[in-house]
Design a protein around this motif. Structure first.
Motif, PDB file in Angstrom:
ATOM      1  N   PRO A  52     -10.201   6.675  -8.630  1.00 57.03           N
ATOM      2  CA  PRO A  52      -9.243   7.217  -9.610  1.00 57.03           C
ATOM      3  C   PRO A  52      -7.796   6.840  -9.319  1.00 57.03           C
ATOM      4  CG  PRO A  52     -10.889   8.868  -9.067  1.00 57.03           C
ATOM      5  CD  PRO A  52     -11.079   7.737  -8.089  1.00 57.03           C
ATOM      6  N   SER A  53      -7.387   6.880  -8.053  1.00 59.21           N
ATOM      7  CA  SER A  53      -5.999   6.530  -7.733  1.00 59.21           C
ATOM      8  C   SER A  53      -5.767   5.024  -7.840  1.00 59.21           C
ATOM      9  CB  SER A  53      -5.628   7.023  -6.334  1.00 59.21           C
ATOM     10  OG  SER A  53      -6.389   6.369  -5.339  1.00 59.21           O
ATOM     11  N   LEU A  54      -6.771   4.225  -7.515  1.00 57.94           N
ATOM     12  CA  LEU A  54      -6.623   2.773  -7.567  1.00 57.94           C
ATOM     13  C   LEU A  54      -6.487   2.260  -8.994  1.00 57.94           C
ATOM     14  CD1 LEU A  54      -9.256   1.866  -4.837  1.00 57.94           C
ATOM     15  CD2 LEU A  54      -6.775   1.548  -4.650  1.00 57.94           C
ATOM     16  N   ARG A  55      -7.006   3.014  -9.950  1.00 49.64           N
ATOM     17  CA  ARG A  55      -6.922   2.610 -11.357  1.00 49.64           C
ATOM     18  C   ARG A  55      -5.562   2.945 -11.985  1.00 49.64           C
ATOM     19  NH1 ARG A  55     -12.773   4.531 -13.909  1.00 49.64           N
ATOM     20  NH2 ARG A  55     -14.046   2.821 -13.042  1.00 49.64           N
ATOM     21  N   ILE A  56      -4.793   3.798 -11.336  1.00 49.97           N
ATOM     22  CA  ILE A  56      -3.532   4.247 -11.919  1.00 49.97           C
ATOM     23  C   ILE A  56      -2.577   3.087 -12.178  1.00 49.97           C
ATOM     24  CG2 ILE A  56      -1.412   5.530 -11.433  1.00 49.97           C
ATOM     25  CD1 ILE A  56      -3.635   7.335 -12.315  1.00 49.97           C
ATOM     26  N   ALA A  57      -2.446   2.191 -11.220  1.00 50.95           N
ATOM     27  CA  ALA A  57      -1.416   1.148 -11.303  1.00 50.95           C
ATOM     28  C   ALA A  57      -1.580   0.253 -12.529  1.00 50.95           C
ATOM     29  CB  ALA A  57      -1.417   0.309 -10.032  1.00 50.95           C
ATOM     30  N   LEU A  58      -2.768  -0.272 -12.745  1.00 50.90           N
ATOM     31  CA  LEU A  58      -2.979  -1.267 -13.800  1.00 50.90           C
ATOM     32  C   LEU A  58      -3.787  -0.738 -14.980  1.00 50.90           C
ATOM     33  CD1 LEU A  58      -3.660  -4.383 -11.539  1.00 50.90           C
ATOM     34  CD2 LEU A  58      -1.488  -3.572 -12.474  1.00 50.90           C
ATOM     35  N   GLY A  59      -4.257   0.496 -14.878  1.00 52.86           N
ATOM     36  CA  GLY A  59      -4.968   1.106 -15.992  1.00 52.86           C
ATOM     37  C   GLY A  59      -6.212   0.353 -16.403  1.00 52.86           C
ATOM     38  N   ASP A 173      -1.325  -8.988  -5.865  1.00 57.38           N
ATOM     39  CA  ASP A 173       0.134  -8.974  -5.946  1.00 57.38           C
ATOM     40  C   ASP A 173       0.612  -8.155  -7.141  1.00 57.38           C
ATOM     41  OD1 ASP A 173       0.033 -10.565  -3.728  1.00 57.38           O
ATOM     42  OD2 ASP A 173       0.654 -12.408  -4.747  1.00 57.38           O
ATOM     43  N   GLN A 174      -0.149  -8.201  -8.229  1.00 58.21           N
ATOM     44  CA  GLN A 174       0.197  -7.425  -9.413  1.00 58.21           C
ATOM     45  C   GLN A 174       0.134  -5.930  -9.116  1.00 58.21           C
ATOM     46  OE1 GLN A 174      -2.290  -8.372 -12.773  1.00 58.21           O
ATOM     47  NE2 GLN A 174      -1.237  -6.962 -14.157  1.00 58.21           N
ATOM     48  N   TYR A 175      -0.865  -5.522  -8.339  1.00 59.21           N
ATOM     49  CA  TYR A 175      -0.994  -4.111  -7.969  1.00 59.21           C
ATOM     50  C   TYR A 175       0.239  -3.633  -7.211  1.00 59.21           C
ATOM     51  CZ  TYR A 175      -2.276  -0.097  -5.111  1.00 59.21           C
ATOM     52  OH  TYR A 175      -2.272   1.121  -4.473  1.00 59.21           O
ATOM     53  N   TYR A 176       0.671  -4.402  -6.203  1.00 62.16           N
ATOM     54  CA  TYR A 176       1.818  -3.976  -5.393  1.00 62.16           C
ATOM     55  C   TYR A 176       3.109  -3.977  -6.194  1.00 62.16           C
ATOM     56  CZ  TYR A 176      -0.785  -3.515  -1.103  1.00 62.16           C
ATOM     57  OH  TYR A 176      -1.664  -3.077  -0.145  1.00 62.16           O
ATOM     58  N   ALA A 177       3.258  -4.950  -7.099  1.00 64.93           N
ATOM     59  CA  ALA A 177       4.458  -4.978  -7.936  1.00 64.93           C
ATOM     60  C   ALA A 177       4.495  -3.767  -8.864  1.00 64.93           C
ATOM     61  CB  ALA A 177       4.488  -6.271  -8.759  1.00 64.93           C
ATOM     62  N   ARG A 178       3.357  -3.416  -9.426  1.00 66.78           N
ATOM     63  CA  ARG A 178       3.302  -2.275 -10.334  1.00 66.78           C
ATOM     64  C   ARG A 178       3.528  -0.960  -9.588  1.00 66.78           C
ATOM     65  NH1 ARG A 178       4.627   0.135 -14.855  1.00 66.78           N
ATOM     66  NH2 ARG A 178       3.119   1.716 -15.513  1.00 66.78           N
ATOM     67  N   MET A 179       2.939  -0.822  -8.390  1.00 62.84           N
ATOM     68  CA  MET A 179       3.131   0.401  -7.620  1.00 62.84           C
ATOM     69  C   MET A 179       4.587   0.565  -7.208  1.00 62.84           C
ATOM     70  SD  MET A 179       0.495   2.281  -7.502  1.00 62.84           S
ATOM     71  CE  MET A 179       1.123   3.429  -6.266  1.00 62.84           C
ATOM     72  N   GLU A 180       5.255  -0.528  -6.881  1.00 60.82           N
ATOM     73  CA  GLU A 180       6.667  -0.443  -6.516  1.00 60.82           C
ATOM     74  C   GLU A 180       7.495   0.022  -7.711  1.00 60.82           C
ATOM     75  OE1 GLU A 180       9.800  -0.207  -4.062  1.00 60.82           O
ATOM     76  OE2 GLU A 180       7.701  -0.569  -3.513  1.00 60.82           O
ATOM     77  N   LYS A 181       7.135  -0.448  -8.910  1.00 64.64           N
ATOM     78  CA  LYS A 181       7.852  -0.006 -10.107  1.00 64.64           C
ATOM     79  C   LYS A 181       7.613   1.487 -10.363  1.00 64.64           C
ATOM     80  CE  LYS A 181       8.660  -0.938 -14.989  1.00 64.64           C
ATOM     81  NZ  LYS A 181       8.745   0.488 -15.331  1.00 64.64           N
ATOM     82  N   LEU A 182       6.364   1.938 -10.210  1.00 63.47           N
ATOM     83  CA  LEU A 182       6.065   3.357 -10.397  1.00 63.47           C
ATOM     84  C   LEU A 182       6.847   4.215  -9.403  1.00 63.47           C
ATOM     85  CD1 LEU A 182       2.198   3.279 -10.985  1.00 63.47           C
ATOM     86  CD2 LEU A 182       3.989   3.696 -12.692  1.00 63.47           C
ATOM     87  N   ARG A 183       6.943   3.742  -8.150  1.00 61.21           N
ATOM     88  CA  ARG A 183       7.692   4.488  -7.135  1.00 61.21           C
ATOM     89  C   ARG A 183       9.186   4.499  -7.456  1.00 61.21           C
ATOM     90  NH1 ARG A 183       3.941   1.302  -3.300  1.00 61.21           N
ATOM     91  NH2 ARG A 183       2.345   2.853  -2.764  1.00 61.21           N
ATOM     92  N   ASP A 184       9.715   3.349  -7.878  1.00 59.74           N
ATOM     93  CA  ASP A 184      11.136   3.282  -8.219  1.00 59.74           C
ATOM     94  C   ASP A 184      11.444   4.180  -9.413  1.00 59.74           C
ATOM     95  OD1 ASP A 184      11.698   1.528  -6.181  1.00 59.74           O
ATOM     96  OD2 ASP A 184      11.650  -0.266  -7.444  1.00 59.74           O
ATOM     97  N   ASP A 185      10.574   4.174 -10.418  1.00 58.70           N
ATOM     98  CA  ASP A 185      10.783   5.025 -11.596  1.00 58.70           C
ATOM     99  C   ASP A 185      10.783   6.496 -11.191  1.00 58.70           C
ATOM    100  OD1 ASP A 185      10.898   2.793 -13.179  1.00 58.70           O
ATOM    101  OD2 ASP A 185       8.857   2.993 -13.974  1.00 58.70           O
ATOM    102  N   TRP A 186       9.857   6.878 -10.309  1.00 61.33           N
ATOM    103  CA  TRP A 186       9.788   8.277  -9.876  1.00 61.33           C
ATOM    104  C   TRP A 186      11.040   8.656  -9.090  1.00 61.33           C
ATOM    105  CZ3 TRP A 186       9.629  10.473  -4.939  1.00 61.33           C
ATOM    106  CH2 TRP A 186       9.406  11.863  -4.918  1.00 61.33           C
ATOM    107  N   ARG A 187      11.510   7.757  -8.215  1.00 57.85           N
ATOM    108  CA  ARG A 187      12.719   8.046  -7.443  1.00 57.85           C
ATOM    109  C   ARG A 187      13.915   8.272  -8.359  1.00 57.85           C
ATOM    110  NH1 ARG A 187      10.876   3.380  -4.515  1.00 57.85           N
ATOM    111  NH2 ARG A 187       9.618   4.018  -2.728  1.00 57.85           N
ATOM    112  N   ARG A 188      14.029   7.427  -9.370  1.00 55.79           N
ATOM    113  CA  ARG A 188      15.151   7.596 -10.307  1.00 55.79           C
ATOM    114  C   ARG A 188      15.041   8.934 -11.040  1.00 55.79           C
ATOM    115  NH1 ARG A 188      14.720   1.927 -10.917  1.00 55.79           N
ATOM    116  NH2 ARG A 188      13.104   2.168 -12.511  1.00 55.79           N
ATOM    117  N   ASN A 189      13.821   9.288 -11.421  1.00 52.39           N
ATOM    118  CA  ASN A 189      13.618  10.533 -12.170  1.00 52.39           C
ATOM    119  C   ASN A 189      13.990  11.764 -11.354  1.00 52.39           C
ATOM    120  OD1 ASN A 189      12.739   9.196 -14.449  1.00 52.39           O
ATOM    121  ND2 ASN A 189      10.563   9.369 -13.923  1.00 52.39           N
TER     122      ASN A 189
END
Length: 214
Positions: A52-59, A173-189
């Motif tokens: 379930p958590s692994l599917r979050i990044a790329l849906g 590489d796509q997974y790590y790029a997407r997870m970094e974006k999710l983390r950055d978005d959460w930090r900004r929020n």
């Protein structure tokens, strides 16, 4: 770290990849890697499922099928907080109840999917997976697992590698790029826009230097 370490890249993307491909009967590719460092007194990880958590990044556009391969660097014992698994014929159609992730939550904490409710976990029979350094353990993404605190005077290290069928995409590489974006978005929020390496991340970076050469 496999993109930055020749030896681990070869091990994870060649030898271990061929091993798990043989076990699964289809060509597998690396999706994610993580060094798990548990110092003396280090806490365990809570009961959860991986898929379930692994599917979050790329849906739905990313891989859907995952297998975790654990490589024990040190001996793993009941005392030092070894991996614990509730064995069974687990699958997407047969898995335990889960805690819904928090909407807009930290993607590395409450926003993750896959956590098992405490009352459910207390009724599960988690078995210690005892390993010698160098042993390999594999389990699918719906197998409930956890670990306990390290009560020994020595650190306990292991590498957890996630593979998916190549037919579902080569998305490391796509997974790590997407997870970094999710983390950055959460930090900004939450008002933490500046990237700061966490204590856990720094511990993993420091621990890489302690892994024996391969």
């Amino acid at each position: 770290f496999v993109n930055h370490h020749e030896g681990w890249n070869e091990l994870c993307n060649d030898y271990l990849r061929r091993c798990i491909s043989s076990v699964m009967g289809t060509e597998m590719v690396l999706y994610k890697e993580k060094l798990n460092l548990k110092p003396p007194g280090g806490s365990g990880f809570a009961p959860h499922l991986d898929t379930p958590s692994l599917r979050i990044a790329l849906g739905e556009t990313g891989p859907q099928t995952f297998v975790t391969v654990m490589v024990a660097i040190d001996d793993m014992t009941s005392k030092n907080g070894c991996l614990r698994v509730h064995k069974g014929n687990w699958s997407e159609d047969n898995h335990c109840p889960l805690v819904p992730p928090q909407e807009d939550g930290n993607p590395d904490a409450g926003g993750r999917a896959g956590a098992i409710p405490q009352d459910v976990a207390e009724l599960m029979d988690f078995e210690d997976i005892l390993c010698r350094g160098g042993d390999i353990v594999a389990f699918n993404g719906y197998a409930p697992h956890r670990s306990s605190v390290n009560l020994s005077p020595f650190p306990r290290r292991a590498v957890f590698l996630t593979y998916n069928p190549k037919s579902e995409g080569d998305c490391h590489d796509q997974y790590y790029a997407r997870m970094e974006k999710l983390r950055d978005d959460w930090r900004r929020n939450v008002g933490l826009a500046n990237r700061v390496i966490s204590a856990d991340e720094q511990a993993e970076l420091d621990a890489l230097a302690t892994i024996p050469s391969i």
